[in-house]
Each structure stands twice: as C-alpha cells, then as structure tokens.
Design a protein around this motif. Sequence first.
Motif, PDB file in Angstrom:
ATOM      1  N   ASN A  68       0.851  -1.183   0.000  1.00 48.51           N
ATOM      2  CA  ASN A  68       0.000   0.000   0.000  1.00 48.51           C
ATOM      3  C   ASN A  68       0.886   1.231   0.000  1.00 48.51           C
ATOM      4  OD1 ASN A  68      -3.010  -0.533   0.251  1.00 48.51           O
ATOM      5  ND2 ASN A  68      -2.206  -1.929   1.807  1.00 48.51           N
ATOM      6  N   ILE A  69       0.346   2.335  -0.465  1.00 52.05           N
ATOM      7  CA  ILE A  69       1.061   3.624  -0.424  1.00 52.05           C
ATOM      8  C   ILE A  69       0.251   4.563   0.450  1.00 52.05           C
ATOM      9  CG2 ILE A  69       2.084   5.490  -1.760  1.00 52.05           C
ATOM     10  CD1 ILE A  69       3.193   2.684  -2.406  1.00 52.05           C
ATOM     11  N   SER A  70       0.867   5.067   1.510  1.00 54.06           N
ATOM     12  CA  SER A  70       0.146   5.946   2.436  1.00 54.06           C
ATOM     13  C   SER A  70       0.071   7.363   1.896  1.00 54.06           C
ATOM     14  CB  SER A  70       0.828   5.962   3.805  1.00 54.06           C
ATOM     15  OG  SER A  70       2.085   6.619   3.728  1.00 54.06           O
ATOM     16  N   GLN A  71      -0.947   8.093   2.329  1.00 54.40           N
ATOM     17  CA  GLN A  71      -1.065   9.510   2.015  1.00 54.40           C
ATOM     18  C   GLN A  71      -0.069  10.295   2.874  1.00 54.40           C
ATOM     19  OE1 GLN A  71      -5.096  10.876   2.558  1.00 54.40           O
ATOM     20  NE2 GLN A  71      -5.954   8.973   1.741  1.00 54.40           N
ATOM     21  N   PRO A  72       0.312  11.490   2.432  1.00 54.26           N
ATOM     22  CA  PRO A  72       1.107  12.346   3.324  1.00 54.26           C
ATOM     23  C   PRO A  72       0.265  12.750   4.530  1.00 54.26           C
ATOM     24  CG  PRO A  72       0.431  13.543   1.362  1.00 54.26           C
ATOM     25  CD  PRO A  72       0.075  12.111   1.134  1.00 54.26           C
ATOM     26  N   PHE A  73       0.901  13.047   5.621  1.00 53.13           N
ATOM     27  CA  PHE A  73       0.239  13.427   6.865  1.00 53.13           C
ATOM     28  C   PHE A  73      -0.775  12.355   7.277  1.00 53.13           C
ATOM     29  CE2 PHE A  73       1.571  17.430   4.925  1.00 53.13           C
ATOM     30  CZ  PHE A  73       2.359  17.949   5.956  1.00 53.13           C
ATOM     31  N   LEU A  95      10.957   3.254  -6.131  1.00 49.88           N
ATOM     32  CA  LEU A  95      10.918   2.295  -5.027  1.00 49.88           C
ATOM     33  C   LEU A  95       9.561   1.598  -4.960  1.00 49.88           C
ATOM     34  CD1 LEU A  95      12.051   1.003  -2.424  1.00 49.88           C
ATOM     35  CD2 LEU A  95      11.239   3.026  -1.177  1.00 49.88           C
ATOM     36  N   LYS A  96       8.489   2.342  -5.222  1.00 49.78           N
ATOM     37  CA  LYS A  96       7.150   1.737  -5.208  1.00 49.78           C
ATOM     38  C   LYS A  96       7.096   0.551  -6.165  1.00 49.78           C
ATOM     39  CE  LYS A  96       4.726   5.343  -6.338  1.00 49.78           C
ATOM     40  NZ  LYS A  96       3.570   6.229  -6.654  1.00 49.78           N
ATOM     41  N   TYR A  97       7.585   0.765  -7.373  1.00 46.28           N
ATOM     42  CA  TYR A  97       7.525  -0.320  -8.357  1.00 46.28           C
ATOM     43  C   TYR A  97       8.468  -1.462  -7.994  1.00 46.28           C
ATOM     44  CZ  TYR A  97       4.498   2.353 -11.431  1.00 46.28           C
ATOM     45  OH  TYR A  97       3.415   3.036 -11.958  1.00 46.28           O
ATOM     46  N   VAL A  98       9.601  -1.140  -7.401  1.00 44.05           N
ATOM     47  CA  VAL A  98      10.508  -2.189  -6.930  1.00 44.05           C
ATOM     48  C   VAL A  98       9.788  -3.085  -5.929  1.00 44.05           C
ATOM     49  CG1 VAL A  98      12.569  -2.668  -5.554  1.00 44.05           C
ATOM     50  CG2 VAL A  98      12.650  -0.922  -7.325  1.00 44.05           C
ATOM     51  N   MET A  99       9.096  -2.457  -4.976  1.00 43.25           N
ATOM     52  CA  MET A  99       8.419  -3.222  -3.930  1.00 43.25           C
ATOM     53  C   MET A  99       7.258  -4.044  -4.493  1.00 43.25           C
ATOM     54  SD  MET A  99      10.329  -2.662  -1.415  1.00 43.25           S
ATOM     55  CE  MET A  99       9.379  -3.621  -0.242  1.00 43.25           C
ATOM     56  N   PHE A 100       6.567  -3.503  -5.495  1.00 42.90           N
ATOM     57  CA  PHE A 100       5.494  -4.261  -6.141  1.00 42.90           C
ATOM     58  C   PHE A 100       6.043  -5.477  -6.888  1.00 42.90           C
ATOM     59  CE2 PHE A 100       2.722  -0.391  -5.927  1.00 42.90           C
ATOM     60  CZ  PHE A 100       1.630  -0.998  -5.321  1.00 42.90           C
ATOM     61  N   SER A 101       7.294  -5.401  -7.321  1.00 41.43           N
ATOM     62  CA  SER A 101       7.854  -6.455  -8.165  1.00 41.43           C
ATOM     63  C   SER A 101       8.445  -7.627  -7.391  1.00 41.43           C
ATOM     64  CB  SER A 101       8.953  -5.857  -9.063  1.00 41.43           C
ATOM     65  OG  SER A 101      10.117  -5.550  -8.301  1.00 41.43           O
ATOM     66  N   LEU A 102       8.682  -7.465  -6.098  1.00 39.02           N
ATOM     67  CA  LEU A 102       9.363  -8.506  -5.328  1.00 39.02           C
ATOM     68  C   LEU A 102       8.473  -9.726  -5.099  1.00 39.02           C
ATOM     69  CD1 LEU A 102      11.228  -6.375  -2.612  1.00 39.02           C
ATOM     70  CD2 LEU A 102      12.142  -7.303  -4.755  1.00 39.02           C
TER      71      LEU A 102
END
Length: 370
Positions: A68-73, A95-102
């Motif tokens: 998941n990707i969190s919102q700011p604040f 980095l987001k795509y790296v983490m999705f690919s693992l």
Amino acid sequence: MREGWTYKKLGEVCEIYQPKTLSTEDLVADGDYPVYGANGIIGRFNSYNHEFPEVLLTCRGATCGRINISQPFSWINGNAMVIHRKSDDLSFDFLKYVMFSLDYSLIITGAAQPQITRQKLAPTVISYPPLSEQQAIVSELDKINELISLKKAQLSDLDALAQSIFYDMFGDPIENEKGWEVKKLRDIVAEDCSISYGIVQPGDGVDNGVPVVRPVDMTHTYVKRCGLKQTTKEISDSYKRTILKGNEILMCVRGTTGLVALATEDIKNCNVTRGVTPIECNADNSRLYIYHLLLTAGIQQYISNYTKGIALKQINMQDVREIPLITPPLALQQEFAKKIKLIEQQKAQINSTIKDLETLLASRMQHWFD
C-alpha cells in the motif's frame, strides 16, 4: 546484471520499521488524519506520525506481502511495515515499483500465521538505474496504470448508469413509491431452486474434479470457469441441490454478504461452496432485473441488517428466502434487461482492454525488474 545500475540490499538503501500501533479505541471518527493498518485505511486520528507518503508492506496474516502507499500526513500502524528510502539516488516512485515487483513468498515464514520479518526482508537485493532513467521507467509504468484506472472508472460509471436506469424505471425498491407487487425471494425462484447452502468442506483441491465457486471468485458480473478450485465428484454429488445449470444468480451469504454475480453456461455442472447460494429465477422474472434489484442500496441494507456475527459474518438462509422484492410486470423487466445487455457489452469491451493493459504492465514490470 544491467550496466549502469546499482545493486544493493534493501536494508542498505531503506529504513525498514514498524511504528507504534494505535488501538481501535484510540481512533476518532472525525479525526483529521487517516490511519493505515495492514491493508489500507482503517480509521482516522487527530495526529500523524508520517509527514510524507510511504511504501507500506503487510507483514502478517493472509494478505502478507501486499503493498500500500500511504497519504502524506497520516498515522501508520505497526501492523504495516514501513519501507522508507534513505538514499538520495533512489526515487520514491521507483521504489514503489521495486516493492510491487518482489516475490515475497520467498521470505514469508510461518504456516498458521504467515509473516515477513525485517531480518528476512532487509537482505533482499534490489537494483536501480540513475535517477533520470528511473524517472523514464516510472513515467512509462505510470501511464499504463493511469489507463487501467481510467478504464476501471468507466466500468464504475457504467454500473452507476445501470443503477440509475433501474431507479428511473422502478423507483426505490424499499419505499416502493410506484406500488409494485412485493414478493419474497422464495416466491420468484424456479420450483426446483431450494435457495440452499453449498458444499461445506470442498477439500484442498483436486485435479480433473468439479469446479466450485467461492465468494473470492465473484469479483466480476459473470463468473468464469478458469481459475476455479476443484473438488471431487463424490463431494459435489452430495450437494446436488447446488449443482449449477449456468443460469443462476449467485449470492454470497458468508463474509461479504449480499455480494452477487451471474453464472454462465461456462460453469454449468459446477458447484458452489458454503458461502454461496444459487438463485434460479422462475419464468415470470428476468434474471438481469432481479440481479440489479439485489444490488440496490435498499436491498443491500436489508441484507446487512440480517447479517450476524463478528469474526465471521453470515446471513441465515431463511432470512435470504424472505428478502422482499418488488416485481413489476415481466415485459417491463425485460425492457430493462435489454438496456442492461447493451451496457454489459460495453463493459465486456472495457474489461478486455483492461486485461490487455494489465498484461502489458506485467510484461514491462518483468522487463525492468526481473
């Protein structure tokens, strides 16, 4: 190895940690900031512990490995592992795509309670190019994802259109301001439709058996045979009342109660599990009309009101049989069904495009990250 790319352990370029966990009692309904749990937003709170967006990894339970990707604040709970980049030569978006690919199955431990630990994750080697190339890769993948999101939004718009047509033609099914005849669900089904539970224990799956529909298979309007778990013919035959003819409405009665989908000829002679009940309409009622009637907010609320349980939500079959349904003349139901069929044709075309785009995205992800 790719020329010009940097290869490092994830723990070298990212800080991996779990923040302080809020209890459910701490959550505030009208709080200023979203609170993220393992699988997304779980509530709100009046303060935040993260000023910037973060990559979150579900590290426990059945959804272990979900990103998941969190919102700011926002406040991030400890059951979501934070992957915070600390290297300036690695962009957040890349980095987001790296983490999705693992492939997290390689580091998940524990059978009864799957989990991913920092000690297992940190040594994972990742690679990334110079920032300018990262931006180009992210731009390419973002464009594909944007197209997928656009197409999914079009599907939502078409679903909203179908509901709008329903209300225009028939009004609110609970208020029944148009004065339609009201019948119980048990009164609009075929004579041999018992509105019954499906297979209680289908087993762990077999080859060349009888496919069974589970609630998790009801993610689209029509249920397809491909990907269905299979049980033995002996088990299926012991639940003959729920063997499918391919013309039923399928309703979820455990978990996400009220979820509905449509059977097709493709799943004729398949069966269903305990969490699903098949509903075969009689000749006086249109299946597409009843399907969309069951989707209306009023009927969904009715089902919710009769759903019991906390850990496992379910609705009794007797309460399902008693669901009150407005039943306009068949000719009017069929007129509605014709309009819906045109919408479903458009949805089928969009779903085909989405499938192509998702295949393209998977191919490009494999190209850049495998």
